[in-house]
Design a protein around this motif. Sequence first.
Motif, PDB file in Angstrom:
ATOM      1  N   LEU A 177     -12.360 -35.954  23.923  1.00  0.00           N
ATOM      2  CA  LEU A 177     -13.003 -35.257  25.046  1.00  0.00           C
ATOM      3  C   LEU A 177     -13.727 -36.195  26.002  1.00  0.00           C
ATOM      4  O   LEU A 177     -13.780 -35.941  27.196  1.00  0.00           O
ATOM      5  N   GLY A 178     -14.298 -37.260  25.474  1.00  0.00           N
ATOM      6  CA  GLY A 178     -15.035 -38.203  26.317  1.00  0.00           C
ATOM      7  C   GLY A 178     -16.121 -37.502  27.096  1.00  0.00           C
ATOM      8  O   GLY A 178     -16.845 -36.668  26.556  1.00  0.00           O
ATOM      9  N   ILE A 179     -16.169 -37.796  28.395  1.00  0.00           N
ATOM     10  CA  ILE A 179     -17.215 -37.153  29.200  1.00  0.00           C
ATOM     11  C   ILE A 179     -16.600 -36.132  30.134  1.00  0.00           C
ATOM     12  O   ILE A 179     -17.114 -35.854  31.206  1.00  0.00           O
ATOM     13  N   ALA A 180     -15.460 -35.588  29.684  1.00  0.00           N
ATOM     14  CA  ALA A 180     -14.854 -34.512  30.472  1.00  0.00           C
ATOM     15  C   ALA A 180     -15.865 -33.373  30.546  1.00  0.00           C
ATOM     16  O   ALA A 180     -16.566 -33.107  29.567  1.00  0.00           O
ATOM     17  N   PRO A 181     -15.972 -32.706  31.721  1.00  0.00           N
ATOM     18  CA  PRO A 181     -16.962 -31.639  31.829  1.00  0.00           C
ATOM     19  C   PRO A 181     -16.681 -30.536  30.820  1.00  0.00           C
ATOM     20  O   PRO A 181     -15.528 -30.224  30.541  1.00  0.00           O
ATOM     21  N   LEU A 182     -17.723 -29.974  30.248  1.00  0.00           N
ATOM     22  CA  LEU A 182     -17.543 -28.860  29.317  1.00  0.00           C
ATOM     23  C   LEU A 182     -17.162 -27.613  30.117  1.00  0.00           C
ATOM     24  O   LEU A 182     -17.504 -27.509  31.302  1.00  0.00           O
ATOM     25  N   PRO A 183     -16.450 -26.664  29.472  1.00  0.00           N
ATOM     26  CA  PRO A 183     -16.054 -25.459  30.210  1.00  0.00           C
ATOM     27  C   PRO A 183     -17.271 -24.802  30.852  1.00  0.00           C
ATOM     28  O   PRO A 183     -18.321 -24.678  30.220  1.00  0.00           O
ATOM     29  N   GLN A 234     -19.882 -32.909  36.503  1.00  0.00           N
ATOM     30  CA  GLN A 234     -21.097 -32.930  35.669  1.00  0.00           C
ATOM     31  C   GLN A 234     -20.761 -33.370  34.246  1.00  0.00           C
ATOM     32  O   GLN A 234     -19.857 -32.848  33.619  1.00  0.00           O
ATOM     33  N   MET A 235     -21.502 -34.375  33.772  1.00  0.00           N
ATOM     34  CA  MET A 235     -21.272 -34.884  32.416  1.00  0.00           C
ATOM     35  C   MET A 235     -21.918 -33.973  31.398  1.00  0.00           C
ATOM     36  O   MET A 235     -22.994 -33.452  31.664  1.00  0.00           O
ATOM     37  N   PRO A 236     -21.317 -33.823  30.218  1.00  0.00           N
ATOM     38  CA  PRO A 236     -22.047 -33.094  29.182  1.00  0.00           C
ATOM     39  C   PRO A 236     -23.367 -33.826  28.921  1.00  0.00           C
ATOM     40  O   PRO A 236     -23.387 -35.050  28.830  1.00  0.00           O
ATOM     41  N   THR A 237     -24.452 -33.071  28.814  1.00  0.00           N
ATOM     42  CA  THR A 237     -25.786 -33.672  28.706  1.00  0.00           C
ATOM     43  C   THR A 237     -25.855 -34.684  27.578  1.00  0.00           C
ATOM     44  O   THR A 237     -26.500 -35.707  27.679  1.00  0.00           O
ATOM     45  N   LEU A 263     -23.768 -36.869  26.291  1.00  0.00           N
ATOM     46  CA  LEU A 263     -23.376 -38.251  26.588  1.00  0.00           C
ATOM     47  C   LEU A 263     -24.093 -38.792  27.814  1.00  0.00           C
ATOM     48  O   LEU A 263     -24.203 -39.994  27.997  1.00  0.00           O
ATOM     49  N   LYS A 264     -24.598 -37.880  28.633  1.00  0.00           N
ATOM     50  CA  LYS A 264     -25.325 -38.312  29.825  1.00  0.00           C
ATOM     51  C   LYS A 264     -26.537 -39.142  29.410  1.00  0.00           C
ATOM     52  O   LYS A 264     -26.827 -40.183  29.983  1.00  0.00           O
ATOM     53  N   ASP A 265     -27.238 -38.650  28.372  1.00  0.00           N
ATOM     54  CA  ASP A 265     -28.434 -39.368  27.916  1.00  0.00           C
ATOM     55  C   ASP A 265     -28.095 -40.784  27.451  1.00  0.00           C
ATOM     56  O   ASP A 265     -28.879 -41.701  27.598  1.00  0.00           O
ATOM     57  N   VAL A 266     -26.902 -40.947  26.864  1.00  0.00           N
ATOM     58  CA  VAL A 266     -26.498 -42.269  26.377  1.00  0.00           C
ATOM     59  C   VAL A 266     -26.068 -43.155  27.540  1.00  0.00           C
ATOM     60  O   VAL A 266     -26.406 -44.338  27.589  1.00  0.00           O
ATOM     61  N   LEU A 267     -25.323 -42.571  28.475  1.00  0.00           N
ATOM     62  CA  LEU A 267     -24.725 -43.408  29.522  1.00  0.00           C
ATOM     63  C   LEU A 267     -25.636 -43.663  30.723  1.00  0.00           C
ATOM     64  O   LEU A 267     -25.435 -44.639  31.447  1.00  0.00           O
ATOM     65  N   GLU A 308     -13.811 -42.399  36.051  1.00  0.00           N
ATOM     66  CA  GLU A 308     -14.056 -41.450  37.149  1.00  0.00           C
ATOM     67  C   GLU A 308     -15.562 -41.363  37.440  1.00  0.00           C
ATOM     68  O   GLU A 308     -15.986 -41.346  38.596  1.00  0.00           O
ATOM     69  N   LEU A 309     -16.344 -41.346  36.379  1.00  0.00           N
ATOM     70  CA  LEU A 309     -17.801 -41.262  36.540  1.00  0.00           C
ATOM     71  C   LEU A 309     -18.320 -42.484  37.307  1.00  0.00           C
ATOM     72  O   LEU A 309     -19.098 -42.360  38.264  1.00  0.00           O
ATOM     73  N   ILE A 310     -17.862 -43.669  36.910  1.00  0.00           N
ATOM     74  CA  ILE A 310     -18.349 -44.906  37.545  1.00  0.00           C
ATOM     75  C   ILE A 310     -17.874 -44.985  38.994  1.00  0.00           C
ATOM     76  O   ILE A 310     -18.625 -45.371  39.888  1.00  0.00           O
ATOM     77  N   THR A 311     -16.623 -44.564  39.230  1.00  0.00           N
ATOM     78  CA  THR A 311     -16.116 -44.557  40.609  1.00  0.00           C
ATOM     79  C   THR A 311     -17.015 -43.683  41.483  1.00  0.00           C
ATOM     80  O   THR A 311     -17.409 -44.082  42.579  1.00  0.00           O
ATOM     81  N   SER A 312     -17.370 -42.492  40.983  1.00  0.00           N
ATOM     82  CA  SER A 312     -18.152 -41.597  41.836  1.00  0.00           C
ATOM     83  C   SER A 312     -19.602 -42.076  41.975  1.00  0.00           C
ATOM     84  O   SER A 312     -20.204 -41.925  43.029  1.00  0.00           O
ATOM     85  N   GLU A 313     -20.160 -42.702  40.943  1.00  0.00           N
ATOM     86  CA  GLU A 313     -21.549 -43.191  41.033  1.00  0.00           C
ATOM     87  C   GLU A 313     -21.695 -44.341  42.025  1.00  0.00           C
ATOM     88  O   GLU A 313     -22.697 -44.461  42.702  1.00  0.00           O
ATOM     89  N   PHE A 314     -20.686 -45.243  42.049  1.00  0.00           N
ATOM     90  CA  PHE A 314     -20.836 -46.469  42.833  1.00  0.00           C
ATOM     91  C   PHE A 314     -19.954 -46.512  44.073  1.00  0.00           C
ATOM     92  O   PHE A 314     -20.020 -47.454  44.847  1.00  0.00           O
ATOM     93  N   ASN A 315     -19.113 -45.483  44.180  1.00  0.00           N
ATOM     94  CA  ASN A 315     -18.218 -45.429  45.330  1.00  0.00           C
ATOM     95  C   ASN A 315     -17.343 -46.683  45.435  1.00  0.00           C
ATOM     96  O   ASN A 315     -17.058 -47.189  46.513  1.00  0.00           O
TER      97      ASN A 315
END
Length: 357
Positions: free
Chosen positions: A248-254, A260-263, A265-269, A310-317
Motif C-alpha cells: 500500500l505504501g503511502i497510497a491515500p486510504l479510501p 493526502q498521505m495516511p496519517t 506514515l505521514k508522521d514518519v515521513l 509522487e509525494l516528493i514530486t508534489s512537495e518540491f515541484n
Amino acid sequence: MSIFKRKQKGHIGIDFGAGGIKIIQLQPGDGRGNLFTYGFSERTPEEMGVDYIENPEATAALLKTICSKARTTTTSAVAALPIPTVFSAVLSIAPVPKKELAKAVEWEAKKLIPLPLEEVTLDFKELRFPDEETTAKKTFGEKQISVLLTAAPKSVIDKYVAIAKAAGLTLTSLETEAFALIRAMVGVDPAPVIIVDMGAVRSNILFVDRGIPMLIRSVEIGGKKCTEAIASALSIDMNRAEAMKRDLGIAPLPGSAPGQMPTLLKDVLTPLLNEMKYSFNVYRTRSVIARPPEKIILSGGGAGLPGLSELITSEFNIKSFLGNPWERVNFQDDLIPLLYTFGSRFAVAIGLALRNA
Ligand SMILES: Nc1ncnc2c1ncn2[C@@H]1O[C@H](COP(=O)(O)OP(=O)(O)OP(=O)(O)O)[C@@H](O)[C@H]1O
Ligand SMILES: [Mg+2]
C-alpha cells in the motif's frame, strides 16, 4: 548464485547496510560492469540498529558466508563508509600556489573537523566548474579555489579493513556511500540532481552537481520506522506490517482527499520532508557554484514505498523517480525479473563495484 560459468576476476562491492550486507562482483567491461555474482543477508528489525563494526568477528563470518554462497572468485573488494561517519564539505579557499594547497586545506580542515587531524584520513579534490569564476567572483570579489574535502576517522577505517581481512578479502579502497551512490544513480550525467537514498534506518540526502556531492545530509528515518508505525497503529506483527507497507505504501486510504498521505506514515515521513526542505535552504545559501537541482532520484530499499516519488514530486515541484542502478550493469536479459525485484537496494554495492569497471 553465479551468473557466468567461467572463472572471472573483477572486484566485489560491499555495502554494510543496516538492513543487511549486500555484495556484487562485477568484472570490468567498458565502464559498465558485467555482473558475475551477487549475494546478500537480511536482518530482522531488532538487529537493524546494530553497528557492524561493533561485532567485527560476527560481521566477518557473515560476509565470508555471503561470498562463499555467491561463489565469488576474487579477494579484491571495495567497501563504503556510512555517510554519518564521514565529514564532507565543499570549501572555498583563498588562492594559494598549487604546492601550498594541501597545507591550506589542512588548515581549514582543522577548524571544521571535530577530531584531531592525526586521527582522521583526509582526502581532497580541487573542483573546477566552467562557470565557477563568474559566480565565485560575485560572492567573494576575487577568484577562490573550491575544494571537496572528505575526512574519515582512522579508527573506523581500520575496523572495516580488519573485517574484510578476517573474511579473506583485501579492501583495495574504502570510499563514502555518497560516491558509490553517484556512480550508480547518476553516472556521468552532469545535471544538478538530488539523490534521496532511503535505507532500513537512515535516509541520505545528496545534492549533486556535475557528479560532485555538494551537500550531504543524513537523517534517521528509514523503512524500519515505516513498518513499525504500521505495526503499532494496526496492532499487527512486523512481518504483516512489512508486507502491507510494500503493497500500500503511502497510497491515500479510501475516502481521503487526493494527495493526502495516511496519517500513520505521514508522521514518519514528515521529518524527512522537513530535512529536505532545510537542506534546500542550506544548499541555496551556502553553495556558490551549485546550480538548482533538476530532478530527485530515489534510491535504497525504503524508496520502493509506493507513492513516495509522487509525494516528493508534489512537495518540491521537481520531478522525482525511483532510480535503477541495474541499468549501469550488463547481465543476461532473463535475469531482469529477478534483479529488478531488488529495486535500488543494491545501488551502493553496484556503485562500489563500478569503481573499477
Ligand atoms: N518494495 C518496497 N517497498 C517499501 N519498502 C521496501 C521495499 N523493499 C524493501 N523495502 C525496505 O527497504 C529497507 C532496506 O533497504 P536497504 O537495503 O536499501 O537498506 P540498508 O542500506 O540496508 O540500510 P541503511 O541504508 O539504513 O544502512 C527495509 O526497511 C525494507 O522494509
Ligand atoms: Mg543503505
